[in-house]
Design a protein around this motif. Structure first.
Motif, PDB file in Angstrom:
ATOM      1  N   MET A   1       0.835  -1.207   0.000  1.00  0.00           N
ATOM      2  CA  MET A   1       0.000   0.000   0.000  1.00  0.00           C
ATOM      3  C   MET A   1       0.863   1.247   0.000  1.00  0.00           C
ATOM      4  N   HIS A   2       1.959   1.225   0.818  1.00  0.00           N
ATOM      5  CA  HIS A   2       2.877   2.374   0.815  1.00  0.00           C
ATOM      6  C   HIS A   2       3.480   2.578  -0.573  1.00  0.00           C
ATOM      7  N   ARG A   3       3.860   1.423  -1.171  1.00  0.00           N
ATOM      8  CA  ARG A   3       4.468   1.526  -2.516  1.00  0.00           C
ATOM      9  C   ARG A   3       3.457   2.101  -3.500  1.00  0.00           C
ATOM     10  N   LYS A   4       2.214   1.547  -3.437  1.00  0.00           N
ATOM     11  CA  LYS A   4       1.185   2.036  -4.349  1.00  0.00           C
ATOM     12  C   LYS A   4       0.811   3.488  -4.029  1.00  0.00           C
ATOM     13  N   GLN A   5       0.857   3.810  -2.722  1.00  0.00           N
ATOM     14  CA  GLN A   5       0.566   5.198  -2.346  1.00  0.00           C
ATOM     15  C   GLN A   5       1.618   6.144  -2.915  1.00  0.00           C
ATOM     16  N   LYS A   6       2.888   5.701  -2.832  1.00  0.00           N
ATOM     17  CA  LYS A   6       3.962   6.516  -3.420  1.00  0.00           C
ATOM     18  C   LYS A   6       3.775   6.632  -4.919  1.00  0.00           C
ATOM     19  N   GLU A   7       3.438   5.450  -5.524  1.00  0.00           N
ATOM     20  CA  GLU A   7       3.192   5.495  -6.967  1.00  0.00           C
ATOM     21  C   GLU A   7       2.026   6.429  -7.283  1.00  0.00           C
ATOM     22  N   LEU A   8       0.978   6.356  -6.438  1.00  0.00           N
ATOM     23  CA  LEU A   8      -0.172   7.221  -6.649  1.00  0.00           C
ATOM     24  C   LEU A   8       0.198   8.679  -6.441  1.00  0.00           C
ATOM     25  N   GLU A   9       1.034   8.915  -5.401  1.00  0.00           N
ATOM     26  CA  GLU A   9       1.497  10.292  -5.171  1.00  0.00           C
ATOM     27  C   GLU A   9       2.310  10.778  -6.360  1.00  0.00           C
ATOM     28  N   ASN A  10       3.192   9.885  -6.852  1.00  0.00           N
ATOM     29  CA  ASN A  10       3.980  10.262  -8.053  1.00  0.00           C
ATOM     30  C   ASN A  10       3.056  10.516  -9.236  1.00  0.00           C
ATOM     31  N   THR A  11       2.047   9.626  -9.370  1.00  0.00           N
ATOM     32  CA  THR A  11       1.105   9.794 -10.483  1.00  0.00           C
ATOM     33  C   THR A  11       0.323  11.099 -10.315  1.00  0.00           C
ATOM     34  N   ASN A  12      -0.100  11.331  -9.065  1.00  0.00           N
ATOM     35  CA  ASN A  12      -0.829  12.569  -8.799  1.00  0.00           C
ATOM     36  C   ASN A  12       0.051  13.789  -9.083  1.00  0.00           C
ATOM     37  N   SER A  13       1.321  13.666  -8.705  1.00  0.00           N
ATOM     38  CA  SER A  13       2.249  14.769  -8.978  1.00  0.00           C
ATOM     39  C   SER A  13       2.391  14.996 -10.479  1.00  0.00           C
ATOM     40  N   LYS A  14       2.508  13.848 -11.184  1.00  0.00           N
ATOM     41  CA  LYS A  14       2.619  13.963 -12.645  1.00  0.00           C
ATOM     42  C   LYS A  14       1.345  14.547 -13.235  1.00  0.00           C
ATOM     43  N   ILE A  15       0.205  14.049 -12.688  1.00  0.00           N
ATOM     44  CA  ILE A  15      -1.077  14.575 -13.189  1.00  0.00           C
ATOM     45  C   ILE A  15      -1.173  16.071 -12.925  1.00  0.00           C
ATOM     46  N   LYS A  16      -0.735  16.474 -11.696  1.00  0.00           N
ATOM     47  CA  LYS A  16      -0.757  17.909 -11.392  1.00  0.00           C
ATOM     48  C   LYS A  16       0.145  18.686 -12.332  1.00  0.00           C
ATOM     49  N   ASN A  17       1.340  18.107 -12.580  1.00  0.00           N
ATOM     50  CA  ASN A  17       2.254  18.763 -13.522  1.00  0.00           C
ATOM     51  C   ASN A  17       1.630  18.840 -14.902  1.00  0.00           C
ATOM     52  N   ASN A  18       1.012  17.717 -15.296  1.00  0.00           N
ATOM     53  CA  ASN A  18       0.361  17.696 -16.617  1.00  0.00           C
ATOM     54  C   ASN A  18      -0.797  18.671 -16.658  1.00  0.00           C
ATOM     55  N   GLU A  19      -1.537  18.734 -15.543  1.00  0.00           N
ATOM     56  CA  GLU A  19      -2.644  19.686 -15.483  1.00  0.00           C
ATOM     57  C   GLU A  19      -2.131  21.119 -15.625  1.00  0.00           C
ATOM     58  N   ALA A  20      -0.973  21.361 -14.974  1.00  0.00           N
ATOM     59  CA  ALA A  20      -0.399  22.722 -15.092  1.00  0.00           C
ATOM     60  C   ALA A  20       0.009  22.999 -16.533  1.00  0.00           C
ATOM     61  N   VAL A  21       0.648  21.968 -17.141  1.00  0.00           N
ATOM     62  CA  VAL A  21       1.062  22.142 -18.549  1.00  0.00           C
ATOM     63  C   VAL A  21      -0.158  22.329 -19.433  1.00  0.00           C
ATOM     64  N   LEU A  22      -1.167  21.462 -19.197  1.00  0.00           N
ATOM     65  CA  LEU A  22      -2.396  21.563 -19.994  1.00  0.00           C
ATOM     66  C   LEU A  22      -3.091  22.915 -19.770  1.00  0.00           C
ATOM     67  N   GLN A  23      -3.047  23.335 -18.481  1.00  0.00           N
ATOM     68  CA  GLN A  23      -3.667  24.620 -18.186  1.00  0.00           C
ATOM     69  C   GLN A  23      -2.963  25.738 -18.951  1.00  0.00           C
ATOM     70  N   LYS A  24      -1.624  25.629 -18.923  1.00  0.00           N
ATOM     71  CA  LYS A  24      -0.860  26.645 -19.698  1.00  0.00           C
ATOM     72  C   LYS A  24      -1.207  26.562 -21.176  1.00  0.00           C
ATOM     73  N   ALA A  25      -1.260  25.311 -21.673  1.00  0.00           N
ATOM     74  CA  ALA A  25      -1.588  25.141 -23.092  1.00  0.00           C
ATOM     75  C   ALA A  25      -3.000  25.632 -23.376  1.00  0.00           C
ATOM     76  N   PHE A  26      -3.902  25.311 -22.432  1.00  0.00           N
ATOM     77  CA  PHE A  26      -5.275  25.744 -22.608  1.00  0.00           C
ATOM     78  C   PHE A  26      -5.363  27.281 -22.591  1.00  0.00           C
ATOM     79  N   ASP A  27      -4.564  27.847 -21.637  1.00  0.00           N
ATOM     80  CA  ASP A  27      -4.548  29.321 -21.594  1.00  0.00           C
ATOM     81  C   ASP A  27      -4.023  29.898 -22.897  1.00  0.00           C
ATOM     82  N   LYS A  28      -2.971  29.240 -23.425  1.00  0.00           N
ATOM     83  CA  LYS A  28      -2.425  29.703 -24.698  1.00  0.00           C
ATOM     84  C   LYS A  28      -3.450  29.551 -25.797  1.00  0.00           C
ATOM     85  N   MET A  29      -4.107  28.356 -25.785  1.00  0.00           N
ATOM     86  CA  MET A  29      -5.119  28.116 -26.811  1.00  0.00           C
ATOM     87  C   MET A  29      -6.252  29.104 -26.688  1.00  0.00           C
TER      88      MET A  29
END
Length: 352
Positions: free
Chosen positions: A278-306
């Motif tokens: 569970m800790h491993r999956k939680q870390k993976e989920l945290e990493n995934t969430n971090s990536k998703i947040k990063n992607n959301e920020a990138v997408l948000q920037k792209a969306f703002d640009k668009m």
């Protein structure tokens, strides 16, 4: 002269009398010495009864009788001591099984007492809320019909002794109570001794002995003392049996606890493994969430640009529409001018 002769005769008579008394005294002393030597050497064939008129021999004879009585008492005590020692060894050697122990006791007791029959009843502890005596061991018993192996308190002589906690000695046995079988046929015993086996005022069993001969008091006292030792051994045997059962139960419980502990250990290990996963999956989920947040920020920037580009495009499209509309107006004007020119040209052509 006659007086001197009389004195001399009197003196001679006294001398003869003293000599006779001295001889009697010597004979008495010789007899006493012979008597004492015979007494010391335990000569049973010596006539110890001819002591009449001999005070010294009478005194020695009284000592002899007393010594004989003391010797009988000493022999009885020695017999009792040897018997108790014999049965102590039996009791020590046979404590694993109560039935085997009782068989050893009754067989050796009948043999040691020189009697013909014996039975040993033990209180049955397996019956709840009531006590019952079970004939656990018997030697040479042959009652009419069959042996009654179970006796309730107050039932018969054995049940009476159990309740009263006192021994019973009978020289007149009830008819058909017990018969003794031998090579000569069946004979009715003349003596019956029933004794409780007690310890700390508690009856653990009953000894029943039947014989064709009288049981002297020292033998009955021996049986009572032996009964105390047997009761103590029965209590110890039963306690050992209880302890064995408790030990087996505790061992089973310990095994169950060990099995439970092993199961718990395995469950803990599985839980730890699950937690780690569970800790491993939680870390993976945290990493995934971090990536998703990063992607959301990138997408948000792209969306703002668009969105900004879209707004720019809308502005440009609006400007283009305005320009197109202006061009369309200009084209319409030009077309009107061209049509007018053409019309003028047609007019000129018509004039020419």
């Amino acid at each position: 002269m006659n007086k001197q002769i009389g004195i001399k005769v009197l003196w001679l008579d006294q001398y003869a009398k003293l000599k006779e008394e001295n001889q009697q005294l010597k004979t008495g002393l010789d007899n006493a010495l012979e008597y004492c030597n015979a007494l010391l050497e335990d000569k049973e064939s010596y006539n110890f009864e001819e002591v009449e008129g001999q005070p010294l021999l009478q005194a020695v004879n009284a000592l002899r009788i007393q010594r004989k009585e003391l010797k009988i008492i000493e022999n009885e005590r020695e017999w009792v001591s040897e018997g108790l020692s014999k049965f102590v060894d039996i009791l020590r050697a046979s404590q694993d099984n109560l039935e085997d122990l009782c068989d050893q006791i009754i067989n050796n007791l009948v043999s040691y007492l020189g009697i013909t029959q014996g039975g040993l009843f033990v209180v049955d502890e397996n019956i709840e809320d009531r006590k019952e005596l079970i004939l656990i061991s018997a030697y040479a018993y042959e009652r009419k019909k069959y042996i009654n192996r179970s006796i309730k308190p107050r039932e018969g002589l054995v049940g009476q002794v159990f309740i009263e906690k006192k021994p019973m000695y009978l020289k007149e046995i009830p008819d058909q109570y017990v018969n003794i079988s031998s090579g000569l046929g069946q004979a009715k015993p003349t003596n019956l001794f029933i004794a409780p086996m007690m310890m700390n005022e508690e009856v653990y069993g009953i000894i029943e002995l039947a014989s064709l001969k009288e049981m002297p008091e020292f033998q009955r006292e021996f049986i009572l003392k032996l009964g105390e030792s047997i009761a103590s051994t029965i209590a110890a045997t039963r306690n050992a049996a209880r302890m064995k059962v408790l030990l087996e139960d505790s061992q089973i419980q310990a095994e169950q606890m060990r099995a439970q502990e092993e199961e718990m250990r395995q469950n803990v290990e599985e839980l730890q493994a699950t937690q780690e996963e569970m800790h491993r999956k939680q870390k993976e989920l945290e990493n995934t969430n971090s990536k998703i947040k990063n992607n959301e920020a990138v997408l948000q920037k792209a969306f703002d640009k668009m969105r900004s580009a879209d707004e720019n495009h809308k502005v440009k499209f609006s400007d283009l529409e305005t320009i197109v509309a202006q061009k369309d107006d200009e084209i319409s004007k030009l077309e009107g001018e061209i049509e007018l020119k053409n019309h003028e040209i047609e007019k000129l052509r018509g004039q020419l």
